[in-house]
Write a protein that holds these residues in place. Structure first.
Motif, PDB file in Angstrom:
ATOM      1  N   GLY A 152       0.791  -1.225   0.000  1.00  8.96           N
ATOM      2  CA  GLY A 152       0.000   0.000   0.000  1.00  8.96           C
ATOM      3  C   GLY A 152       0.819   1.268   0.000  1.00  8.96           C
ATOM      4  O   GLY A 152       0.277   2.360   0.036  1.00  8.96           O
ATOM      5  N   ASP A 179       4.201  -0.614   6.190  1.00  3.52           N
ATOM      6  CA  ASP A 179       3.356  -0.552   5.012  1.00  3.52           C
ATOM      7  C   ASP A 179       2.143   0.305   5.369  1.00  3.52           C
ATOM      8  O   ASP A 179       1.616   0.215   6.474  1.00  3.52           O
ATOM      9  CB  ASP A 179       2.905  -1.947   4.569  1.00  3.52           C
ATOM     10  CG  ASP A 179       2.453  -1.937   3.126  1.00  3.52           C
ATOM     11  OD1 ASP A 179       1.365  -1.385   2.854  1.00  3.52           O
ATOM     12  OD2 ASP A 179       3.178  -2.464   2.266  1.00  3.52           O
ATOM     13  N   ALA A 234      -0.830   0.093   4.088  1.00  4.14           N
ATOM     14  CA  ALA A 234      -2.103  -0.620   3.989  1.00  4.14           C
ATOM     15  C   ALA A 234      -2.583  -1.078   5.363  1.00  4.14           C
ATOM     16  O   ALA A 234      -1.821  -1.656   6.135  1.00  4.14           O
ATOM     17  CB  ALA A 234      -1.967  -1.823   3.063  1.00  4.14           C
ATOM     18  N   SER A 276      -6.250  -3.922   1.664  1.00  3.46           N
ATOM     19  CA  SER A 276      -6.397  -3.360   0.324  1.00  3.46           C
ATOM     20  C   SER A 276      -5.280  -2.352   0.105  1.00  3.46           C
ATOM     21  O   SER A 276      -4.986  -1.557   1.004  1.00  3.46           O
ATOM     22  CB  SER A 276      -7.752  -2.650   0.202  1.00  3.46           C
ATOM     23  OG  SER A 276      -7.790  -1.846  -0.962  1.00  3.46           O
ATOM     24  N   PRO A 277      -4.671  -2.330  -1.092  1.00  2.00           N
ATOM     25  CA  PRO A 277      -3.585  -1.375  -1.330  1.00  2.00           C
ATOM     26  C   PRO A 277      -4.050   0.074  -1.364  1.00  2.00           C
ATOM     27  O   PRO A 277      -3.242   0.987  -1.280  1.00  2.00           O
ATOM     28  CB  PRO A 277      -3.014  -1.808  -2.682  1.00  2.00           C
ATOM     29  CG  PRO A 277      -4.113  -2.529  -3.359  1.00  2.00           C
ATOM     30  CD  PRO A 277      -4.912  -3.184  -2.261  1.00  2.00           C
ATOM     31  N   THR A 278      -5.359   0.293  -1.461  1.00  2.00           N
ATOM     32  CA  THR A 278      -5.864   1.668  -1.526  1.00  2.00           C
ATOM     33  C   THR A 278      -6.463   2.161  -0.213  1.00  2.00           C
ATOM     34  O   THR A 278      -6.853   3.321  -0.118  1.00  2.00           O
ATOM     35  CB  THR A 278      -6.918   1.812  -2.640  1.00  2.00           C
ATOM     36  OG1 THR A 278      -7.999   0.912  -2.379  1.00  2.00           O
ATOM     37  CG2 THR A 278      -6.302   1.510  -4.000  1.00  2.00           C
ATOM     38  N   ARG A 307      -5.349   3.156   3.074  1.00  2.00           N
ATOM     39  CA  ARG A 307      -4.066   3.461   3.720  1.00  2.00           C
ATOM     40  C   ARG A 307      -4.275   4.206   5.032  1.00  2.00           C
ATOM     41  O   ARG A 307      -5.127   5.091   5.119  1.00  2.00           O
ATOM     42  CB  ARG A 307      -3.215   4.317   2.792  1.00  2.00           C
ATOM     43  CG  ARG A 307      -2.887   3.640   1.482  1.00  2.00           C
ATOM     44  CD  ARG A 307      -2.070   4.556   0.575  1.00  2.00           C
ATOM     45  NE  ARG A 307      -1.784   3.886  -0.672  1.00  2.00           N
ATOM     46  CZ  ARG A 307      -2.350   4.199  -1.834  1.00  2.00           C
ATOM     47  NH1 ARG A 307      -3.219   5.188  -1.907  1.00  2.00           N
ATOM     48  NH2 ARG A 307      -2.026   3.535  -2.922  1.00  2.00           N
TER      49      ARG A 307
END
Length: 190
Positions: free
Chosen positions: A97, A119, A121, A127-129, A131
């Protein structure tokens, strides 16, 4: 032990030991299983390559962190690029993320005012989006979706509130390494 219910595992192991006639072993198994149920999983999100080179003093001064609670995000994903002007190249990787770089206290050595990396995420949302962002009032990372809060300054990204702490499983942020570089800066990697 987050793939099966901790309680079910504890009861099954305890009953097995009791059937074999060893109450002492049953108690030991019960205690160790319950302690395992309280462990924090900081590997929930996918492990992707991380390499952010801030290896010379110029790059570190421009894009690094200068004190406890000072933070910066490194994101290079589907048109989202942060920080602006950072020289991303083919050898720069920012994990799942993105990377949160923050000044803090090393949770393992208690060294003060060191760069720490995680990271971005949220491990609950995975989910990588989705954050985490820094709450400047108490220097915790906060997920905008689930509301989970993480101590990123002194506790290595451990959960302190929300579903990451109180849910069925406990999730912490994935940690990355900040290694001192010969040029006076740091390299963030996994």
């Amino acid at each position: 032990m987050h793939h099966a219910s901790c309680i079910d595992k504890v009861l099954t192991d305890s009953l097995s030991f009791l059937k074999n006639g060893s109450i002492f072993l049953s108690l030991i198994a019960l205690l160790s299983a319950f302690s395992a149920c309280n462990q924090v999983d900081d590997d929930r999100i996918p492990s992707l390559p991380v390499y952010v080179g801030l290896s010379d003093i110029g790059l570190w001064n421009a894009y690094g962190v200068s004190g406890v609670g000072v933070s910066r995000n490194f994101i290079n994903w589907q048109g989202t690029v942060s920080p602006a002007g950072f020289p991303y190249n083919a050898n720069t990787y920012v994990g799942f993320g993105g990377v949160l770089l923050i000044g803090g206290v090393d949770p393992f050595t208690a060294d003060p005012n060191v760069p720490l990396a995680y990271d971005l995420a949220c491990p609950v949302e995975c989910s990588p989006t989705v954050r985490v962002g820094i709450d400047r009032d108490n220097l915790e990372a906060v997920c905008p979706e689930c509301g989970s809060r993480y101590d990123v300054v002194t506790a290595g990204g451990a959960p302190v509130a929300g579903p990451a702490l109180t849910g069925k499983y406990k999730y912490g942020l994935r940690r990355y390494v900040c290694s001192p570089a010969q040029g006076g800066g740091y390299i963030i990697h996994n």
